[in-house]
Scaffold this active site. Structure first.
Site, PDB file in Angstrom:
ATOM      1  CE1 TYR A   1      -3.585  -2.560   0.461  1.00 10.92           C
ATOM      2  CE2 TYR A   1      -4.668  -0.562   1.201  1.00 10.92           C
ATOM      3  CZ  TYR A   1      -4.735  -1.858   0.756  1.00 10.92           C
ATOM      4  OH  TYR A   1      -5.962  -2.454   0.612  1.00 10.92           O
TER       5      TYR A   1
ATOM      6  CE  LYS B   1       1.242 -17.053  -2.947  1.00 14.38           C
ATOM      7  NZ  LYS B   1       0.785 -18.397  -3.407  1.00 14.38           N
TER       8      LYS B   1
ATOM      9  CG  ASP C   1      -2.226 -19.766  -2.100  1.00 14.60           C
ATOM     10  OD1 ASP C   1      -1.609 -19.879  -1.016  1.00 14.60           O
ATOM     11  OD2 ASP C   1      -1.885 -20.378  -3.137  1.00 14.60           O
TER      12      ASP C   1
ATOM     13  CG  ASP D   1     -13.705  -7.203   1.845  1.00 13.58           C
ATOM     14  OD1 ASP D   1     -13.585  -6.505   2.869  1.00 13.58           O
ATOM     15  OD2 ASP D   1     -14.106  -6.762   0.752  1.00 13.58           O
TER      16      ASP D   1
HETATM   17  C1  IPM Z   1     -10.484  -1.418   3.855  1.00 16.90           C
HETATM   18  C2  IPM Z   1     -10.742  -0.718   2.557  1.00 16.90           C
HETATM   19  C3  IPM Z   1      -9.602   0.239   2.284  1.00 16.90           C
HETATM   20  C4  IPM Z   1      -8.328  -0.542   2.096  1.00 16.90           C
HETATM   21  C5  IPM Z   1      -9.836   1.206   1.108  1.00 16.90           C
HETATM   22  C6  IPM Z   1     -11.126   1.976   1.243  1.00 16.90           C
HETATM   23  C7  IPM Z   1      -8.674   2.143   0.925  1.00 16.90           C
HETATM   24  O1  IPM Z   1     -10.910  -1.658   1.542  1.00 16.90           O
HETATM   25  O2  IPM Z   1     -10.325  -0.728   4.885  1.00 16.90           O
HETATM   26  O3  IPM Z   1     -10.454  -2.646   3.865  1.00 16.90           O
HETATM   27  O4  IPM Z   1      -8.024  -1.031   0.998  1.00 16.90           O
HETATM   28  O5  IPM Z   1      -7.607  -0.691   3.074  1.00 16.90           O
HETATM   29 MG    MG Z   2     -10.971  -3.673   2.202  1.00 19.32          MG
END
Ligand code: IPM
Ligand code: MG
Length: 367
Positions: free
Chosen positions: A142, A192, A224, A252
């Site tokens: 990031y 990984k 993975d 997620d």
């Molecule tokens: C999260 C979101 C963020 C990320 C975005 C909105 C920048 O997906 O907090 O998981 O990728 O970290």
């Molecule tokens: Mg996210």
């Protein structure tokens, strides 16, 4: 002694709607539990861009550095999709994480009994699920340099860099081991290491830190495989520690196991401040949900549970956090549902405000 301070950044989309319910809960604690906060409010994301031309002003950044905790709603929306990358709403969020040095992102994935039917997995796989993902939040791909899009031999090239120092891996690992010690004493580290040197270093450093936490059972998994195991048999996990990008994806995935993204809170924690409290920001895992913005039907629970995490991790009010979480469990068990939680049996969904009402009533009943 002055009250602890909170900076509220409702942001975009449903952020302001769900945050309004959190403010009612905060007021309740001031009135009924003698736990008052000094609350200030400011702009982030598209809302800040509209006013200041940037997704987070320097003034707001400075305020965030001073308060005891930041509560954030959500950022982003279709109106901002075409903005230059440098001023996109998400950059405001990333600036807060980076400049506050919030390296440990705690993302619990808990399945409420009343909602076990909502999971896309079979009920028996998720009933009682209680996982904590610790995502490294201030480094990795990031933020790594070099990055950008440039041209070589008439060809556009996109570059991002995965980069981790051992100190970065170590401090997040310590946070993860500490959490594991308070839970089921199991930690699974995901990377990984089969294809990435940063993954080899990750595995080595986590193994070294393990020496200080011999009671914790440590395992390693390729990320993975971790994704596969999360949907195959999620209850095998207690605490998962992983990097910024894998943590984004795996959280997620874990969130959806619980049935609704509208239920999940998060805490982002940094180093202790002079008063001993960690630098901290709390936010729901869900986004700005432009499809339902302004309709008064968003589920405020993830945002309210984020405040419960603030009570626990910033203000040492674990019993009050338990009270708030129990109130939410109670209303769900009693059948309270916002639109995102409507099952095949149907019924009339509660509005955002009505969900706030029943949670406040359950808090009153807990006294
Ligand atoms: C999260 C979101 C963020 C990320 C975005 C909105 C920048 O997906 O907090 O998981 O990728 O970290
Ligand atoms: Mg996210």
């Amino acid at each position: 002694m002055s009250n602890p301070s909170l900076l509220i950044l409702p942001g975009d989309g449903i952020g302001p709607e769900v945050m309004t319910q959190v403010k009612r809960i905060i007021d309740w604690y001031g009135e009924k539990r003698d736990l008052a906060f000094d609350v200030s409010e400011d702009l982030v994301g598209g809302a800040a861009y509209d006013k200041h031309g940037v997704p987070l002003s320097d003034e707001t950044m400075a305020k965030a550095q001073e308060v005891d905790a930041v509560l954030l709603g959500a950022v982003g929306g279709p109106a901002y999709d075409d903005l230059d990358f440098s001023v996109k709403p998400e950059r405001g969020l990333l600036r807060l994480r980076k400049e506050m040095d919030l390296f440990a992102n705690l993302r619990p994935a808990q399945c409420f009994d009343a909602l076990a039917d909502f999971s896309s997995l079979k009920k028996e796989l998720v009933a009682g699920l209680d996982i904590m993902i610790v995502r490294e939040l201030t480094s990795g791909i990031y933020f790594g340099e070099p990055r950008g899009i440039h041209i070589e031999d008439n060809m556009r090239i996109g570059v991002n860099t995965q980069r981790y120092t051992e100190a970065e891996i170590e401090r997040g690992a310590r946070a993860a081991f500490e959490l594991a010690m308070k839970r089921d004493k199991k930690l699974c580290s995901m990377e990984k290491a089969n294809v990435m040197e940063s993954g080899i270093l990750w595995r080595d450093v986590v193994t070294e830190v393990h020496a200080d936490y011999p009671e914790v059972e440590l395992s390693h998994m390729y990320a993975d495989n971790g994704a596969m195991q999360l949907v195959r048999a999620p209850k095998q996990f207690d605490v998962i520690y992983t990097d910024n990008l894998f943590g984004d994806i795996l959280s997620d995935c874990a969130a959806m196991l619980t049935g609704s993204l509208g239920m999940l809170p998060s805490a982002s924690l940094g180093l202790p401040m002079a008063n001993g409290r960690p630098k901290a920001m709390y936010e729901p895992v869900h986004g700005s949900a432009p499809d339902i913005t302004g309709q008064g039907k968003a589920n405020p629970i993830a945002c309210i549970l984020s405040f419960a995490m603030a009570l626990r991790y910033s203000f040492d009010e674990g019993a009050e956090a338990d009270r708030l979480e129990a109130a939410i469990e109670k209303v769900l068990a009693d059948g309270a549902r916002t639109g995102d939680l409507m099952g095949p049996e149907g019924g009339t969904p509660l509005s955002t405000v009505e969900m706030g009402d029943v949670i406040l009533a359950a808090l009153d009943a807990s006294l």
